[in-house]
Design an enzyme around this catalytic site. Structure first.
Site, short mmCIF file in Angstrom:
data_model
loop_
_atom_site.label_atom_id
_atom_site.label_comp_id
_atom_site.label_asym_id
_atom_site.label_seq_id
_atom_site.Cartn_x
_atom_site.Cartn_y
_atom_site.Cartn_z
N PRO A 13 0.82 -1.21 0.00
CA PRO A 13 0.00 0.00 0.00
C PRO A 13 0.85 1.26 0.00
CG PRO A 13 -0.43 -1.38 1.95
CD PRO A 13 0.72 -1.96 1.24
N GLU A 14 0.75 2.03 -1.06
CA GLU A 14 1.40 3.33 -1.13
C GLU A 14 0.29 4.38 -1.13
OE1 GLU A 14 4.43 3.68 -4.14
OE2 GLU A 14 4.81 1.53 -4.10
N HIS A 99 -5.26 -13.70 10.69
CA HIS A 99 -4.39 -12.52 10.70
C HIS A 99 -5.12 -11.26 11.13
CE1 HIS A 99 -1.27 -14.95 9.02
NE2 HIS A 99 -2.00 -15.26 7.96
N ARG A 117 1.93 -10.12 7.63
CA ARG A 117 3.35 -9.91 7.87
C ARG A 117 3.65 -9.03 9.08
NH1 ARG A 117 6.69 -9.01 2.42
NH2 ARG A 117 5.09 -10.31 1.53
N ARG A 154 19.91 17.35 -1.77
CA ARG A 154 19.97 15.89 -1.70
C ARG A 154 21.00 15.29 -2.65
NH1 ARG A 154 15.68 14.40 1.86
NH2 ARG A 154 16.76 12.42 1.70
#
Length: 274
Positions: A13-14, A99, A117, A154
DNA sequence: ATCGGTACCTGCACGC
DNA sequence: TGCGTGCAGGTACCGA
């Protein structure tokens, strides 16, 4: 041939996937939390009993996304903050399974958190947690001028910079690769060295790819579904991600794969220049 | 402040 | 068939 699923490389999921989840649970705004149970300490930031006590009786005022975080605003400035990690799902209703790690009982319906996970995190806080406050600007809101200014300092590879949530909040591995391809920029290019014209293309590509992905309900490779269990369709639009060896949609050269910041990175060596 | 590396975790495909 | 191994990548955290 187009590969649409690869169980070895499940998606994550982004920003677009989290945005889709937020929209799919928007209708619980206004409902009240009756009780909450947490059964997996690993995914919690805080004590389960204390968290349950902070939630019980509170009304849901708003639900929004900040970066990849889901922020459920409650009364008295409290927030239920959820990060889906790699395999987290926030579901409405349904049957709890192996889960299922959190169950939030509402005055009407149930909100359920699943995460095989266990990379996700849930916390209850007064106001926004510091780690959410410290996120970089939203990639769909940042102006070109600010994007360019932030990039100046950066010296890391551009792919690493895009993955850094302090730079912008919400871009992950799929959309970093896809945006760099659309901008024609090599993932190993140094952020600060990009000329303004290329920075402009990148800024535009990020907005474009995220917007299109949200319109398609996100990418579903294997795991991702929204709160209704619906899959997204943006995986059909992937031009480089998980297309190693397949022909580039622009030039036909085989898509290459390498590691950047320990992440699988997909690109066209011909179309993307350093 | 920034950068690169590592740990965490489970389900799979793969090879013997 | 069955089991061991490698791999996927979010954030947090470390030392430089």
């Amino acid at each position: 041939m187009v590969t649409i699923s690869c169980s070895k490389c499940r998606n994550v999921p982004e920003l677009p996937e989290v945005e889709t989840v937020v929209r799919s649970i928007a209708r619980i705004v206004g409902r009240r939390i009756v009780s909450a149970e947490f059964t997996c300490a690993r995914i919690l930031r805080g004590d389960p009993d204390q968290m349950s006590a902070m939630l019980a009786g509170r009304r849901i005022r708003a639900i929004r996304r900040r970066g990849k975080f889901i922020v459920i605003e409650l009364d008295a400035g409290h927030c239920l903050v959820v990060h889906l990690g790699m395999t987290g799902k926030l579901l409405l209703g349904g049957t709890p399974g192996r889960h299922t790690h959190a169950i939030v009982n509402l005055d009407r319906g149930v909100l359920r958190y699943e995460d095989p996970r266990q990379f996700g995190k849930i916390e209850v806080s007064r106001g926004l947690p510091a780690r959410v406050e410290k996120l970089g600007p939203e990639p769909l809101e940042i102006t070109l001028a600010e994007f360019a200014a932030r990039l100046k300092g950066r010296k890391a590879r551009i792919k690493s910079v895009l993955l850094d949530q302090h730079f912008v909040g919400g871009v992950g591995n799929i959309y970093a690769d896809e945006a760099l391809f659309r901008a024609g920029i090599h993932p190993l290019a140094i952020g600060a060295r990009l000329r303004l014209e290329r920075v402009k293309r990148l800024h535009h590509a990020i907005v474009e790819v995220l917007t299109q992905a949200i319109e398609k309900g996100g990418s579903s490779i294997s795991d991702y579904v929204d709160a209704e269990g619906r899959r997204g369709f943006f995986q059909f639009e992937h031009r480089v991600y998980q297309r190693t060896g397949e022909p580039c949609v622009n030039c036909g050269a085989p898509i290459r794969r390498t590691l950047v910041a320990q992440r699988g990175t997909h690109y066209c060596a011909k179309c993307q220049r350093r």
